[in-house]
Design a protein around this motif. Structure first.
Motif, PDB file in Angstrom:
ATOM      1  N   CYS A  13       0.570  -1.041   0.124  1.00  0.00           N
ATOM      2  CA  CYS A  13       0.326  -0.506  -0.318  1.00  0.00           C
ATOM      3  C   CYS A  13       0.758   1.668  -0.342  1.00  0.00           C
ATOM      4  CB  CYS A  13      -1.038   0.234   1.419  1.00  0.00           C
ATOM      5  SG  CYS A  13      -0.394  -0.012   2.874  1.00  0.00           S
ATOM      6  N   LEU A  39       9.029  -7.804   2.333  1.00  0.00           N
ATOM      7  CA  LEU A  39       7.722  -8.445   3.807  1.00  0.00           C
ATOM      8  C   LEU A  39       7.955 -10.203   3.936  1.00  0.00           C
ATOM      9  CD1 LEU A  39       4.493  -6.238   3.630  1.00  0.00           C
ATOM     10  CD2 LEU A  39       6.345  -5.807   4.335  1.00  0.00           C
ATOM     11  N   GLN A  44      10.035  -6.278   8.205  1.00  0.00           N
ATOM     12  CA  GLN A  44       9.202  -5.399   8.207  1.00  0.00           C
ATOM     13  C   GLN A  44       9.268  -5.412  10.002  1.00  0.00           C
ATOM     14  OE1 GLN A  44       8.156  -7.428   6.879  1.00  0.00           O
ATOM     15  NE2 GLN A  44       6.005  -8.347   6.894  1.00  0.00           N
ATOM     16  N   TYR A 181      -3.598   5.582  -4.949  1.00  0.00           N
ATOM     17  CA  TYR A 181      -3.896   4.638  -3.644  1.00  0.00           C
ATOM     18  C   TYR A 181      -4.923   3.204  -4.723  1.00  0.00           C
ATOM     19  CZ  TYR A 181      -5.135   3.219   1.282  1.00  0.00           C
ATOM     20  OH  TYR A 181      -5.280   2.540   2.526  1.00  0.00           O
TER      21      TYR A 181
HETATM   22  N1  GSH Z   1      -3.323   0.740   9.194  1.00  0.00           N
HETATM   23  C1  GSH Z   1      -2.261   1.065   7.819  1.00  0.00           C
HETATM   24  C2  GSH Z   1      -1.559  -0.147   7.694  1.00  0.00           C
HETATM   25  C3  GSH Z   1      -0.289  -0.318   6.891  1.00  0.00           C
HETATM   26  C4  GSH Z   1       0.167  -1.809   6.628  1.00  0.00           C
HETATM   27  O1  GSH Z   1      -0.644  -2.883   7.052  1.00  0.00           O
HETATM   28  N2  GSH Z   1       0.953  -2.472   5.285  1.00  0.00           N
HETATM   29  C5  GSH Z   1       1.559  -3.196   5.115  1.00  0.00           C
HETATM   30  C6  GSH Z   1       1.958  -3.379   3.599  1.00  0.00           C
HETATM   31  S1  GSH Z   1       0.240  -3.235   2.580  1.00  0.00           S
HETATM   32  C7  GSH Z   1       2.489  -3.768   5.534  1.00  0.00           C
HETATM   33  O2  GSH Z   1       2.953  -3.130   5.893  1.00  0.00           O
HETATM   34  N3  GSH Z   1       1.980  -5.120   6.756  1.00  0.00           N
HETATM   35  C8  GSH Z   1       3.293  -6.040   6.655  1.00  0.00           C
HETATM   36  C9  GSH Z   1       3.087  -6.755   7.983  1.00  0.00           C
HETATM   37  O3  GSH Z   1       1.364  -6.244   8.144  1.00  0.00           O
HETATM   38  O4  GSH Z   1       3.750  -8.046   8.735  1.00  0.00           O
HETATM   39  C10 GSH Z   1      -1.810   2.202   6.957  1.00  0.00           C
HETATM   40  O5  GSH Z   1      -3.210   2.165   6.658  1.00  0.00           O
HETATM   41  O6  GSH Z   1      -1.243   2.553   6.431  1.00  0.00           O
END
Ligand code: GSH
Length: 245
Positions: A13, A39, A44, A181
């Motif tokens: 995202c 990821l 992360q 987005y």
């Molecule tokens: N609420 C956050 C969510 C961000 C999010 O979930 N990012 C994901 C990538 S799309 C992430 O970093 N996921 C890593 C994980 O869940 O381990 C936003 O809207 O920025």
């Protein structure tokens, strides 16, 4: 000139603020550098990144304001902040209703579509330990997304289908962070088998128009992604293992 650092993962995202930063940089309003996280490799959850964002999520935006170092998380906040810091980039509608519509889209995409439905499809093992239950979680997420895609398609203006409409044929009329987005979600929908290119003509036309922008092509090139990337192998840790980690 303001300088930003974006922490991103390819195709995540964080693609939306990546596109916004390209727009801002191309307009000569700021420049930026990136830190790439993978990821599937668990970047992360590594201590270097958790020191930046203890939530373990991308995107993160780093910058200095009034001499203070800042890190900002959450897509909605980052996209709005960038747009407001650089109004000449015209990434956010200037009128009150248009601005509210931008918040409406971003909020729905971040919460219902991403955090509620897509997370069940991405990570069913975070919701249930047992394999059969994980299948049910994923099916629940897919059913929600199928409903959401119809809603999304119906909300897009019919003008997006007009090949001659040019710069006024995006989700809110003129190009905005909402389009940046939406293209991330289109790519996910395609990868996860929802065939948006066959089912949702408005969303597909909007995506093609968005993809034709130089800023978007540059962000895709830097992330080394395309709309046709295949689905990656899924690590799918169990809930028990995640808790034990
Ligand atoms: N609420 C956050 C969510 C961000 C999010 O979930 N990012 C994901 C990538 S799309 C992430 O970093 N996921 C890593 C994980 O869940 O381990 C936003 O809207 O920025």
């Amino acid at each position: 000139m303001p300088h930003y650092r974006l922490y991103y993962a390819p195709g995540a995202c964080s693609l939306a603020p990546h596109i916004a930063l390209e727009e801002i940089q191309m307009a000569g309003l700021a420049d930026y550098a990136t830190t790439r996280l993978l990821l599937p490799a668990g970047d992360q959850r590594k201590s270097e990144f958790l020191a930046v964002n203890p939530r373990g999520h991308v995107p993160v935006l780093g910058f200095r304001l009034d001499g203070q170092a800042q890190t900002l998380t959450e897509n909605l906040a980052i996209l709005r902040f960038l747009a407001e810091q650089h109004p000449q980039a015209r990434l956010w509608p200037a009128d009150a209703l248009g601005a509210a519509r931008a918040s409406e889209w971003l909020s729905w995409l971040a919460t219902d579509v991403h955090a509620y439905a897509f997370m069940q499809v991405f990570y069913p093992a975070r919701y249930a330990a047992e394999a059969g239950a994980q299948v049910a979680v994923e099916a629940s997420g897919r059913a929600l997304l199928t409903r959401y895609w119809s809603d999304l398609e119906a909300r897009l203006p019919s003008a997006v289908l007009d090949a001659g409409a040019g710069e006024q044929a995006y989700a809110l009329g003129a190009f905005s962070v909402v389009d940046a987005y939406l293209i991330a979600f289109y790519r996910w929908a395609k990868r996860y088998g929802f065939a948006p290119h066959e089912r949702y003509p408005r969303w597909t036309a909007l995506t093609q128009r968005t993809l034709a922008r130089e800023s978007v092509r540059r962000a895709f090139a830097e992330e080394r992604i395309s709309l046709d990337d295949p689905l990656p192998a899924r690590p799918a840790p169990t809930l028990f293992q995640e808790n034990a980690a």
